[in-house]
Design an enzyme around this catalytic site. Structure first.
Site, PDB file in Angstrom:
ATOM      1  N   LYS A 168       0.844  -1.191   0.000  1.00 56.68           N
ATOM      2  CA  LYS A 168       0.000   0.000   0.000  1.00 56.68           C
ATOM      3  C   LYS A 168       0.881   1.244   0.000  1.00 56.68           C
ATOM      4  CE  LYS A 168      -3.565   2.433   2.565  1.00 56.68           C
ATOM      5  NZ  LYS A 168      -4.582   2.391   3.618  1.00 56.68           N
ATOM      6  N   LYS A 192      -2.253  -1.555  -3.851  1.00 53.83           N
ATOM      7  CA  LYS A 192      -3.103  -0.372  -3.841  1.00 53.83           C
ATOM      8  C   LYS A 192      -2.249   0.885  -3.916  1.00 53.83           C
ATOM      9  CE  LYS A 192      -6.064   1.955  -0.568  1.00 53.83           C
ATOM     10  NZ  LYS A 192      -6.296   2.094   0.833  1.00 53.83           N
TER      11      LYS A 192
HETATM   12  C1  PBG Z   1      -7.699   3.454   5.399  1.00 52.48           C
HETATM   13  C2  PBG Z   1      -7.907   3.315   3.949  1.00 52.48           C
HETATM   14  C3  PBG Z   1      -7.667   4.259   2.932  1.00 52.48           C
HETATM   15  C4  PBG Z   1      -8.119   3.693   1.754  1.00 52.48           C
HETATM   16  C5  PBG Z   1      -8.592   2.425   2.065  1.00 52.48           C
HETATM   17  N1  PBG Z   1      -8.432   2.198   3.424  1.00 52.48           N
HETATM   18  C6  PBG Z   1      -7.147   5.633   2.998  1.00 52.48           C
HETATM   19  C7  PBG Z   1      -5.802   5.890   3.459  1.00 52.48           C
HETATM   20  O1  PBG Z   1      -4.997   4.997   3.708  1.00 52.48           O
HETATM   21  O2  PBG Z   1      -5.519   7.077   3.613  1.00 52.48           O
HETATM   22  C8  PBG Z   1      -8.117   4.371   0.416  1.00 52.48           C
HETATM   23  C9  PBG Z   1      -9.162   3.911  -0.520  1.00 52.48           C
HETATM   24  C10 PBG Z   1      -9.457   4.824  -1.645  1.00 52.48           C
HETATM   25  O3  PBG Z   1      -8.799   5.847  -1.882  1.00 52.48           O
HETATM   26  O4  PBG Z   1     -10.414   4.502  -2.360  1.00 52.48           O
HETATM   27  N2  PBG Z   1      -6.443   3.118   5.864  1.00 52.48           N
HETATM   28 ZN    ZN Z   2      -6.028   3.922   7.938  1.00 51.89          ZN
END
Ligand code: PBG
Ligand code: ZN
Length: 329
Positions: free
Chosen positions: A198, A251
């Site tokens: 991520k 992601k």
């Molecule tokens: C929470 C989370 C996020 C997303 C999914 N789970 C945001 C982040 O990490 O700031 C992003 C999903 C999206 O942008 O559609 N940790």
């Molecule tokens: Zn988070």
């Protein structure tokens, strides 16, 4: 004319093209629809997210109605995000027995017994400071104390009836902690889908509006990955597999197809890609302006993700594709 390779020979008819097509068409069994459920006293609460046209914050009641329609259209799997009524520094809404996600899972479980329910496990929607873990007085994210809270969160989702948990916090050692906690609570058969790879991405901007989860100070670069790093993604994947992850998420998806491909080729583990909020918003905005053929671009973007190696795709387009019958069941 070059008489050796004639690419056009195999492109003449739709039938022939489909015979030689390498990547299978996107189907309902590939897709996971995200939903944002809000803790509210207003049963009719349904608020469109300004930066994500067509996506809503939903009360429990409205979530049930919306999921009912989607299930009728062939929806098979969802991932849930919660927006609590109040936030605190410990993110206690994340692991409250009657937290909003826990309530939503129980409700969906009774109404839609076959729907596959995944829950996002993180603290950032629940913490007043908006970070994914506990903060020290100096503002550093505290890894190990956060693990305990994430484990409580995942276990409470399992108790509510979730089919799979998906930790997105990027703390180290969280898969091991969650697995141990779930096993101790007798959820030995509940799989963990780790957001293993991520990135600290600007493409999450619209989500943070949707989930009201933007960090109040600083950013997430001390725990989410540097977008410039590919090989490090393989180390993250290796660590989570070693700790017991059952499937992995890369992601964002579209700007990280090389990462999807490398993880796919390196590890024999089911792979998911998250086409994140910013990817959705870009396509929606260009589509609304008539600058692109939106429906075609949506399918092409998903085909690219699948071609790169992701079997599962989390996409905000899922519901609409099913509703418009643009994908098969
Ligand atoms: C929470 C989370 C996020 C997303 C999914 N789970 C945001 C982040 O990490 O700031 C992003 C999903 C999206 O942008 O559609 N940790
Ligand atoms: Zn988070």
């Amino acid at each position: 004319m070059n008489t050796f390779f004639q690419g056009k020979r195999l492109r003449r008819t739709a039938e022939l093209r489909s015979l030689i097509r390498e990547t299978p068409a996107i189907t309902a069994s590939d897709l996971i629809m995200p939903y944002f459920v809000v803790e509210t006293d207003t049963p009719t609460f349904r608020k469109e997210i300004p930066s994500m046209p067509g996506q809503y914050q939903l009360s429990l009641n409205m979530l049930r109605e919306q999921v009912a329609k989607a299930v009728d259209n062939g929806l098979r799997a969802i991932i849930l995000f919660g927006i609590p009524a109040t936030k605190d520094p410990q993110g206690s809404g994340a692991y409250a027995e009657n937290g909003i996600v826990q309530q939503a899972v129980r409700m969906l479980r009774t109404h839609f017994p076959k729907l596959f329910i995944i829950t996002d496990v993180c603290l950032c929607e629940y913490t007043s400071h908006g970070h994914c873990g506990l903060l020290s007085p100096q503002g550093d994210v505290l890894n190990d104390p956060t693990l305990q809270l994430l484990t409580r969160t995942a276990t409470s989702h399992a108790e509510a009836g979730a089919d799979m948990v998906a930790p997105s916090d990027m703390m180290d050692g969280r898969i091991q902690a969650l697995r141990a906690g779930l096993d101790a609570a007798n959820f030995t058969m509940l799989p963990i889908m780790s957001y293993a790879v991520k990135y600290a991405s600007a493409y999450y901007g619209p989500f943070r509006e949707a989930a009201e989860s933007a960090p109040q100070s600083g950013d997430r670069k001390s725990y989410q990955m540097d977008p410039a790093n590919a090989r490090e993604g393989l180390r993250e994947a290796a660590a989570d597999i070693a700790e017991g992850a059952d499937c992995l998420i890369v992601k964002p998806a579209g700007p990280y197809l090389d990462i999807i491909r490398r993880v796919y080729e390196t590890y024999d583990i089911p792979l998911c890609a998250y086409q994140v909020s910013g990817e959705y918003s870009l396509i929606k905005a260009a589509g609304a302006n008539g600058w692109i053929h939106e429906e075609a671009v949506v399918l092409e973007s998903l085909t690219g993700i699948k071609r790169a190696g992701a079997k599962m795709i989390i996409s905000y387009f899922t519901e609409e594709l099913l509703q418009k019958r643009q994908i098969t069941l």
